[in-house]
Design an enzyme around this catalytic site. Structure first.
Site, PDB file in Angstrom:
ATOM      1  N   GLU A 115      42.442  38.199  45.321  1.00 47.47           N
ATOM      2  CA  GLU A 115      43.017  37.769  44.038  1.00 47.47           C
ATOM      3  C   GLU A 115      44.068  36.670  44.236  1.00 47.47           C
ATOM      4  O   GLU A 115      45.223  36.803  43.829  1.00 47.47           O
ATOM      5  CB  GLU A 115      43.596  38.963  43.264  1.00 47.47           C
ATOM      6  CG  GLU A 115      42.524  39.924  42.797  1.00 47.47           C
ATOM      7  CD  GLU A 115      43.022  41.000  41.838  1.00 47.47           C
ATOM      8  OE1 GLU A 115      44.240  41.023  41.532  1.00 47.47           O
ATOM      9  OE2 GLU A 115      42.195  41.813  41.397  1.00 47.47           O
ATOM     10  N   GLU A 167      35.462  44.177  42.864  1.00 45.90           N
ATOM     11  CA  GLU A 167      36.305  45.145  42.146  1.00 45.90           C
ATOM     12  C   GLU A 167      35.785  45.252  40.722  1.00 45.90           C
ATOM     13  O   GLU A 167      35.726  44.237  40.005  1.00 45.90           O
ATOM     14  CB  GLU A 167      37.783  44.742  42.135  1.00 45.90           C
ATOM     15  CG  GLU A 167      38.499  44.966  43.451  1.00 45.90           C
ATOM     16  CD  GLU A 167      40.013  44.751  43.349  1.00 45.90           C
ATOM     17  OE1 GLU A 167      40.597  45.032  42.271  1.00 45.90           O
ATOM     18  OE2 GLU A 167      40.598  44.303  44.347  1.00 45.90           O
TER      19      GLU A 167
END
Length: 513
Positions: free
Chosen positions: A194, A316
């Site tokens: 991320e 995810e």
């Protein structure tokens, strides 16, 4: 425009309702498509709450039965799922994790604060050696997430050397000193996590340059070279895929993240239990957005990488609700209900449909965190509805996808939320059988559909059905399980095979004849 769209949805709902008796699933088993990679059923274990510590790792000295610290009961349950791959150590935690702090005698490892998740002590008891012991016990592949946020190219390069070197370098000898002569098999390695957020708040172009630099120094033996994963975007973003698929030659795959929030609002996501039907359909209907995310990013990849060398990994995904009352908000504890089982199955059906690019996905997370497979308390565990959805879909691992189309699919609408009532997938399993996965998302109405394979109706199907009486039915510790699969079968009559799907159900069957 909005009024026109609502009118169209209402018209579709009425029309589809009238055609409900004529719903048909047509499977073209003679048109094989991409293989559904087993790692689409990958798992994710982060140093977060009791997801690893207590939930899986209790230490060798624990009275809870364990193998070198890993709970026997949890490992056995996960092996039943045929877990193909585990991602570790994060997540946001990965970009604050320094691998040297997790090797050597456990009683001498530094204790730090887990600043991302709950501000609790992190004693580094689970490090590189312990993680690989877990994946080897599971018979799974290893996905290691490197630290770009607070780490460096040197740190990641040395970690890979420590894990994979066959020679007599100082790092290889250190690994041997710590009890592992044979190199670890690293199947996947990610450069950061991320990068757009907790991994550094970077711009896509800046991260792409960071990736180029780091990847230059990530060397391993040729027979133990991992697939290298770049940290991509989230939600409807495509700019990360654009930047990373154009001219960054060392990218083997790009990750993408998206979670399902009933309300769509991070400030108040919605409850895991006791929710209204509108939040049932808003949650399940969000999978349409997940599919759109895949489609728009695949379009970018098809433009920049027409030979399909770059994978698109949804590493995810899952439900994210308001934390369980009374729990540490940073532990991301939430109940797991029938709604989560249907949500998982709907994701599977979408991932199968895009198996040409989606070669890996990782549900968040494996134990005790978010949409978990297993919930534990001391020496007890319970298998969640999501666990059972994963178990029912195991025949699709490494199966060959085949086209499956639902004709006259009704629209399911509650308040402002609408979605197709039924979802289907089909594939030829490694055992040669034709498997079909179905979801009836309507919380109240059963559905019937006829099954046609090519031009013919099969003689029968046999498999499993998962449903329950309430939308928020759950399996709780110390109580009889409310959500468990039961046997399901259907026989053809008068040359027609009809599948009856209860409201709010998942069905996986093999075609018998």
């Amino acid at each position: 425009m909005k009024k026109q769209l609502l009118a169209l949805v209402a018209t579709l709902a009425v029309g589809a309702s009238a055609l409900a008796a004529d719903i048909k699933l047509v499977v073209n088993a003679d048109q094989p498509g991409p293989v559904i990679h087993r790692n689409i059923y990958g798992q994710f274990a982060e140093h977060l709450g009791t997801g690893i510590y207590e939930g899986m790792w209790v230490g060798p000295e624990s009275k809870i039965p364990n193998v070198r610290g890993w709970r026997k009961d949890v490992v056995a349950a996960l092996k039943e799922l045929k877990v193909p791959l585990v991602r570790w150590p994060g997540g946001c935690f990965a970009d604050e994790y320094h691998w040297r702090e997790g090797i050597g005698p456990r009683n001498k490892r530094p204790v730090k604060v887990n600043s991302n998740w709950g501000g609790v002590p992190e004693n580094n008891a689970v490090g590189t050696h312990e993680f690989f012991d877990l994946v080897e016990q599971l018979g799974a592949e290893a996905y290691v997430n490197g630290n770009l946020g607070t780490g460096s190219s040197q740190e990641m390069a040395e970690w890979l050397e420590y894990m994979t070197s066959t020679g007599k370098s100082t790092l290889a000898e250190l690994r041997r000193k710590n009890g592992r002569d044979k190199p670890f098999r690293v199947h996947y390695f990610a450069v950061g996590n991320e990068a757009w957020g907790c991994g550094g708040n970077m711009r896509p172009e800046y991260y792409a340059d960071q990736y180029r630099q780091v990847a230059t120094f990530l060397r391993t033996p040729e027979d133990n070279r991992p697939i290298f994963i770049a940290s991509g975007g989230n939600g409807m973003q495509t700019e990360w895929t654009e930047a990373l698929s154009k001219g960054v030659h060392s990218v083997n795959a790009i990750s993408h993240h998206a979670y399902t929030l009933p309300t769509g609002q991070w400030e108040k996501k919605g409850s895991a239990v006791g929710f209204p039907e509108s939040e049932w359909v808003s949650t399940l209907g969000n999978v349409q957005q997940i599919e759109e995310m895949i489609k728009v990013n695949k379009a970018v990849l098809d433009k920049n990488d027409p030979s399909k060398k770059i994978g698109f990994y949804f590493d995810e995904w899952g439900s994210w609700y308001d934390p369980d009352p009374g729990s540490n908000p940073g532990f991301l504890v939430q109940r797991n209900t029938l709604r989560d089982a249907l949500l998982a199955a709907l994701h599977f059906n979408v991932f199968h449909a895009h198996a040409d690019r989606v070669h890996m996905t990782n549900v968040a997370q494996m134990v005790n965190v978010l949409q978990a497979m297993i919930l534990t308390s001391k020496d007890k565990l319970v298998l969640t509805p999501t666990y059972h959805a994963f178990a029912m879909y195991t025949p699709f691992q490494d199966a060959t996808s085949v086209p499956a189309k639902i004709e006259n699919n009704p629209v399911y609408k509650v308040d402002k939320f609408a979605m197709p009532t039924l979802s289907a997938t089909a594939a030829r399993g490694k055992d040669g059988k034709l498997y079909i996965g179905l979801v009836n998302s309507n919380a109240n109405q059963p559905a019937e559909l006829t099954l046609q394979v090519g031009a013919n109706a099969p003689k029968s199907v046999k498999g499993k059905l998962l449903t329950a009486g309430a939308m928020d039915a759950q399996n709780e510790l110390g109580k009889p399980a409310q959500v468990v699969p039961v046997a399901y079968e259907a026989q053809a009559a008068d040359g027609k095979l009809t599948l009856k799907l209860p409201a709010k159900s998942v069905v996986v069957v093999a075609v018998e004849g």
